[in-house]
Design a protein around this motif. Sequence first.
Motif, PDB file in Angstrom:
ATOM      1  N   ALA A 223      18.906   2.877  47.934  1.00  0.00           N
ATOM      2  CA  ALA A 223      17.946   3.189  48.992  1.00  0.00           C
ATOM      3  C   ALA A 223      18.657   3.526  50.291  1.00  0.00           C
ATOM      4  O   ALA A 223      18.326   4.518  50.950  1.00  0.00           O
ATOM      5  CB  ALA A 223      16.990   2.013  49.190  1.00  0.00           C
ATOM      6  N   LEU A 224      19.640   2.740  50.656  1.00  0.00           N
ATOM      7  CA  LEU A 224      20.361   3.021  51.894  1.00  0.00           C
ATOM      8  C   LEU A 224      21.189   4.297  51.786  1.00  0.00           C
ATOM      9  O   LEU A 224      21.274   5.075  52.744  1.00  0.00           O
ATOM     10  CB  LEU A 224      21.239   1.834  52.267  1.00  0.00           C
ATOM     11  CG  LEU A 224      20.478   0.577  52.690  1.00  0.00           C
ATOM     12  CD1 LEU A 224      21.443  -0.568  52.924  1.00  0.00           C
ATOM     13  CD2 LEU A 224      19.650   0.847  53.930  1.00  0.00           C
TER      14      LEU A 224
ATOM     15  N   ASN B  14      20.512   6.951  49.879  1.00  0.00           N
ATOM     16  CA  ASN B  14      19.617   8.107  49.924  1.00  0.00           C
ATOM     17  C   ASN B  14      19.039   8.317  51.313  1.00  0.00           C
ATOM     18  O   ASN B  14      18.916   9.454  51.765  1.00  0.00           O
ATOM     19  CB  ASN B  14      18.509   7.968  48.887  1.00  0.00           C
ATOM     20  CG  ASN B  14      19.032   8.176  47.492  1.00  0.00           C
ATOM     21  OD1 ASN B  14      19.974   8.933  47.292  1.00  0.00           O
ATOM     22  ND2 ASN B  14      18.446   7.516  46.519  1.00  0.00           N
ATOM     23  N   LEU B  15      18.685   7.251  51.986  1.00  0.00           N
ATOM     24  CA  LEU B  15      18.189   7.385  53.352  1.00  0.00           C
ATOM     25  C   LEU B  15      19.272   7.971  54.259  1.00  0.00           C
ATOM     26  O   LEU B  15      19.016   8.880  55.051  1.00  0.00           O
ATOM     27  CB  LEU B  15      17.720   6.030  53.889  1.00  0.00           C
ATOM     28  CG  LEU B  15      17.200   6.021  55.317  1.00  0.00           C
ATOM     29  CD1 LEU B  15      15.910   6.807  55.413  1.00  0.00           C
ATOM     30  CD2 LEU B  15      16.992   4.602  55.793  1.00  0.00           C
TER      31      LEU B  15
ATOM     32  N   VAL C 102      19.040  11.622  56.280  1.00  0.00           N
ATOM     33  CA  VAL C 102      19.163  11.696  57.736  1.00  0.00           C
ATOM     34  C   VAL C 102      20.391  12.505  58.144  1.00  0.00           C
ATOM     35  O   VAL C 102      20.312  13.405  59.003  1.00  0.00           O
ATOM     36  CB  VAL C 102      19.207  10.269  58.339  1.00  0.00           C
ATOM     37  CG1 VAL C 102      19.586  10.303  59.795  1.00  0.00           C
ATOM     38  CG2 VAL C 102      17.869   9.579  58.144  1.00  0.00           C
TER      39      VAL C 102
ATOM     40  N   PHE D 190       6.695   9.257  51.938  1.00  0.00           N
ATOM     41  CA  PHE D 190       6.906   8.059  52.750  1.00  0.00           C
ATOM     42  C   PHE D 190       5.581   7.369  53.055  1.00  0.00           C
ATOM     43  O   PHE D 190       5.468   6.147  52.963  1.00  0.00           O
ATOM     44  CB  PHE D 190       7.631   8.432  54.047  1.00  0.00           C
ATOM     45  CG  PHE D 190       7.932   7.257  54.920  1.00  0.00           C
ATOM     46  CD1 PHE D 190       8.941   6.370  54.592  1.00  0.00           C
ATOM     47  CD2 PHE D 190       7.183   7.026  56.061  1.00  0.00           C
ATOM     48  CE1 PHE D 190       9.216   5.282  55.395  1.00  0.00           C
ATOM     49  CE2 PHE D 190       7.445   5.937  56.863  1.00  0.00           C
ATOM     50  CZ  PHE D 190       8.462   5.061  56.532  1.00  0.00           C
TER      51      PHE D 190
END
Length: 174
Positions: A123-124, A126-127, A131, A163
């Motif tokens: 998750a981190l 991909n985020l 960004v 989201f």
Amino acid sequence: QMWRYKWHYAGALVSLVITHYVQSQVPYSAKFFVEHMSNGDQHVSWPLILRFLFLVAGIIIFRTTSRYYFFLPARLIQRGMRADFIKLLETSHPARYQKYSDGQLMQLLSSDIDQIRAFLGFALLNLGNIVVAMLVLLPQIYFFDHSLMFSLAPILVCFCLYFFIVSNTSVLFK
């Protein structure tokens, strides 16, 4: 617990920025190489080939580094969570877990902890990828041809819709 690893995440973000910047230079280098070869010059230009090799090496090194820095804290948090769960099991009432054998209980806890670790890391990552890619690639796309920005609108709308759906339906899932 994640604040303890802030320098790992800072290193991961720096690696992601460098990775995306290097990846964004590949099309320009390819264009320059093709223009050089189409001018009728049949000999191979070693500086152009070395540039491609350095770009490839940079992509491999910094992509690997960003993965390492994103997943190492998740592994370390996983190790701490395993010890915390064992302590909580030792202090809980035995009747609550008596229908499980010791092996089943450890297998359930291990799989849950592995899923939490994977969620934290992926998750981190991909985020951060989303960004950083937006911050690095959008200005280059705009300067290359600003009409291409309109083609990114469906992606942005889908991202916002996704989201919104995930954040509003998360109470329905365990």
